[in-house]
Design a protein around this motif. Structure first.
Motif, short mmCIF file in Angstrom:
data_model
loop_
_atom_site.label_atom_id
_atom_site.label_comp_id
_atom_site.label_asym_id
_atom_site.label_seq_id
_atom_site.Cartn_x
_atom_site.Cartn_y
_atom_site.Cartn_z
N GLU A 1 0.85 -1.19 0.00
CA GLU A 1 0.00 0.00 0.00
C GLU A 1 0.88 1.24 0.00
O GLU A 1 2.00 1.22 0.53
N SER A 2 0.38 2.31 -0.61
CA SER A 2 1.17 3.54 -0.66
C SER A 2 0.25 4.75 -0.65
O SER A 2 -0.82 4.74 -1.26
N SER A 3 0.66 5.78 0.07
CA SER A 3 -0.10 7.03 0.09
C SER A 3 0.25 7.90 -1.11
O SER A 3 -0.44 8.87 -1.41
N LYS A 4 1.33 7.54 -1.80
CA LYS A 4 1.76 8.28 -2.99
C LYS A 4 1.13 7.62 -4.22
O LYS A 4 1.37 6.44 -4.48
N MET A 5 0.34 8.36 -4.95
CA MET A 5 -0.41 7.81 -6.07
C MET A 5 0.27 8.15 -7.39
O MET A 5 0.42 9.32 -7.74
N ALA A 6 0.70 7.13 -8.10
CA ALA A 6 1.24 7.33 -9.45
C ALA A 6 0.08 7.40 -10.43
O ALA A 6 -0.80 6.53 -10.42
N GLU A 7 0.04 8.43 -11.26
CA GLU A 7 -1.08 8.63 -12.15
C GLU A 7 -0.64 8.84 -13.60
O GLU A 7 0.49 9.26 -13.85
N GLN A 8 -1.54 8.53 -14.52
CA GLN A 8 -1.32 8.82 -15.92
C GLN A 8 -2.61 9.38 -16.51
O GLN A 8 -3.70 8.98 -16.12
N LYS A 9 -2.49 10.30 -17.43
CA LYS A 9 -3.65 10.93 -18.04
C LYS A 9 -3.90 10.34 -19.42
O LYS A 9 -2.96 10.04 -20.16
N LEU A 10 -5.16 10.20 -19.75
CA LEU A 10 -5.57 9.68 -21.06
C LEU A 10 -6.25 10.78 -21.85
O LEU A 10 -6.94 11.64 -21.29
N PHE A 11 -6.08 10.72 -23.17
CA PHE A 11 -6.55 11.80 -24.03
C PHE A 11 -7.20 11.25 -25.30
O PHE A 11 -6.97 10.11 -25.70
N TYR A 12 -7.99 12.13 -25.94
CA TYR A 12 -8.29 11.97 -27.35
C TYR A 12 -7.10 12.56 -28.10
O TYR A 12 -6.49 13.53 -27.64
N SER A 13 -6.80 12.02 -29.25
CA SER A 13 -5.72 12.58 -30.07
C SER A 13 -6.17 12.61 -31.53
O SER A 13 -6.77 11.66 -32.02
N PHE A 14 -5.89 13.74 -32.20
CA PHE A 14 -6.26 13.88 -33.61
C PHE A 14 -5.30 14.87 -34.26
O PHE A 14 -4.60 15.64 -33.58
N LYS A 15 -5.27 14.83 -35.57
CA LYS A 15 -4.40 15.75 -36.30
C LYS A 15 -5.03 17.14 -36.33
O LYS A 15 -6.26 17.27 -36.39
N PHE A 16 -4.18 18.14 -36.31
CA PHE A 16 -4.68 19.52 -36.27
C PHE A 16 -5.62 19.82 -37.43
O PHE A 16 -6.63 20.49 -37.27
N LYS A 17 -5.32 19.29 -38.60
CA LYS A 17 -6.15 19.56 -39.78
C LYS A 17 -7.56 18.98 -39.62
O LYS A 17 -8.48 19.39 -40.33
N ASN A 18 -7.73 18.02 -38.69
CA ASN A 18 -9.04 17.39 -38.48
C ASN A 18 -9.76 17.92 -37.25
O ASN A 18 -10.83 17.42 -36.90
N SER A 19 -9.21 18.94 -36.60
CA SER A 19 -9.76 19.40 -35.33
C SER A 19 -11.19 19.93 -35.44
O SER A 19 -11.92 19.95 -34.45
N LYS A 20 -11.59 20.34 -36.62
CA LYS A 20 -12.94 20.89 -36.79
C LYS A 20 -13.88 19.92 -37.51
O LYS A 20 -15.00 20.30 -37.86
N LEU A 21 -13.44 18.70 -37.73
CA LEU A 21 -14.32 17.73 -38.38
C LEU A 21 -15.54 17.45 -37.50
O LEU A 21 -15.42 17.17 -36.31
N LYS A 22 -16.72 17.52 -38.10
CA LYS A 22 -17.95 17.33 -37.34
C LYS A 22 -18.02 15.95 -36.70
O LYS A 22 -18.51 15.80 -35.58
N GLU A 23 -17.54 14.93 -37.42
CA GLU A 23 -17.65 13.58 -36.89
C GLU A 23 -16.79 13.38 -35.63
O GLU A 23 -17.20 12.67 -34.71
N ILE A 24 -15.62 14.02 -35.59
CA ILE A 24 -14.76 13.91 -34.41
C ILE A 24 -15.41 14.59 -33.22
O ILE A 24 -15.50 14.02 -32.12
N ASN A 25 -15.88 15.80 -33.42
CA ASN A 25 -16.50 16.53 -32.33
C ASN A 25 -17.82 15.90 -31.88
O ASN A 25 -18.14 15.89 -30.69
#
Length: 295
Positions: free
Chosen positions: A255-279
């Motif tokens: 057991e540990s009081s120190k919590m190791a964490e990792q963050k999860l994300f969506y990832s996409f190419k900048f050129k697709n950032s405004k695609l309706k289907e992604i959003n």
């Protein structure tokens, strides 16, 4: 060739027994309905109705023709209706990439309710990142942030990393509270890892022991769930997301009081950032998460 509209008109006249009522049903003029009927009778060379003072009576051939065309016409009308409904409704299509872990634990009970076409590609994060860069997929779901390519990221959630081992492994009591001895002992054990870069092990080690691990995993498996399943019947250690550690046949040895964490994300190419289907996909995920306390 018989004009399909002639047959539609004939069918309506047959069902209404009247030119006037048939014209209302078809939203046509009475002369137009009469012309369709005459054209059909001339084409097949048969009289289809006998005129009476009040209504049209079908001839024997008229009765025969109606029985032959009524079911096919109904099926065609169904095709036209559903085709029209699909044309009126915009349904997005998207190709996503994710690990099998994320799909089984986060997506499997959500995306099947999305009103869109979804193609799902599985693989390691390394393979999926490459697939995104080469436009084989449009959106990565549930990956850690990387700097391999210049991709855009949107935060999904944070996971806590946990040290797990096979249930029958016991840490010697004389080293449980001695980090230096515990580290030496752990480094000698059999280790299972998610990939060769050992980022999860490194993150846990730095957080829990404030040092870098000197571990060479013996087995590299394609998913955290595969590692957990393997540790049920084989002795060894690994670092996996805490939310996956619900199996009774594995255990958390320290057991540990120190919590190791990792963050999860969506990832996409900048050129697709405004695609309706992604959003649209990301918005639907957020809505499903509102009522999902485990997310």
């Amino acid at each position: 060739m018989i004009n399909l509209e002639w047959l539609r008109t004939f069918s309506s006249i047959y069902e209404c027994n009247n030119i006037t009522e048939a014209s209302k049903k078809l939203n046509m003029t009475q002369p137009g309905v009469s012309k369709h009927l005459s054209a059909l009778e001339n084409h097949i060379g048969k009289k289809l109705f006998e005129r009476t003072t009040r209504k049209l009576e079908p001839t024997e051939y008229g009765k025969f023709l109606y029985t032959q065309i009524t079911n096919p016409l109904q099926e065609l009308e169904k095709v036209e209706y559903y085709s029209g409904q699909r044309a009126k409704k915009e349904r997005y299509a998207i190709t996503i990439g994710c690990t099998t872990d994320f799909f089984k634990k986060e997506l499997i009970n959500k995306i099947y309710s999305f009103d869109m076409y979804i193609v799902t590609t599985f693989g390691t994060e390394k393979d999926l990142i490459e697939a995104l860069e080469t436009d084989k997929i449009q959106l990565l779901v549930g990956v850690k942030k990387h700097n391999v390519y210049d991709h855009e990221f949107k935060y999904i959630k944070t996971e806590t990393l946990e040290l797990i081992c096979s249930k029958d492994i016991e840490i010697p009591k004389n080293i449980e509270k001695n980090d230096k001895e515990l580290i030496k002992w752990l480094e000698k054990q059999t280790w299972f890892s998610y990939d060769n870069n050992q980022k999860d092990i490194e993150k846990f080690w730095e957080t829990r022991f404030n040092t870098n691990p000197r571990i060479i995993p013996r087995y590299i498996l394609p998913s955290y769930l595969d590692i957990i399943e393997t540790l049920k019947n084989n002795n060894g250690f690994s670092i996996v997301p805490k939310q996956l550690c619900k199996e009774k046949l594995i255990k958390v040895p320290i057991e540990s009081s120190k919590m190791a964490e990792q963050k999860l994300f969506y990832s996409f190419k900048f050129k697709n950032s405004k695609l309706k289907e992604i959003n649209f996909f990301m918005e639907k995920m957020e809505k499903t998460n509102v009522n999902n306390v485990s997310y």
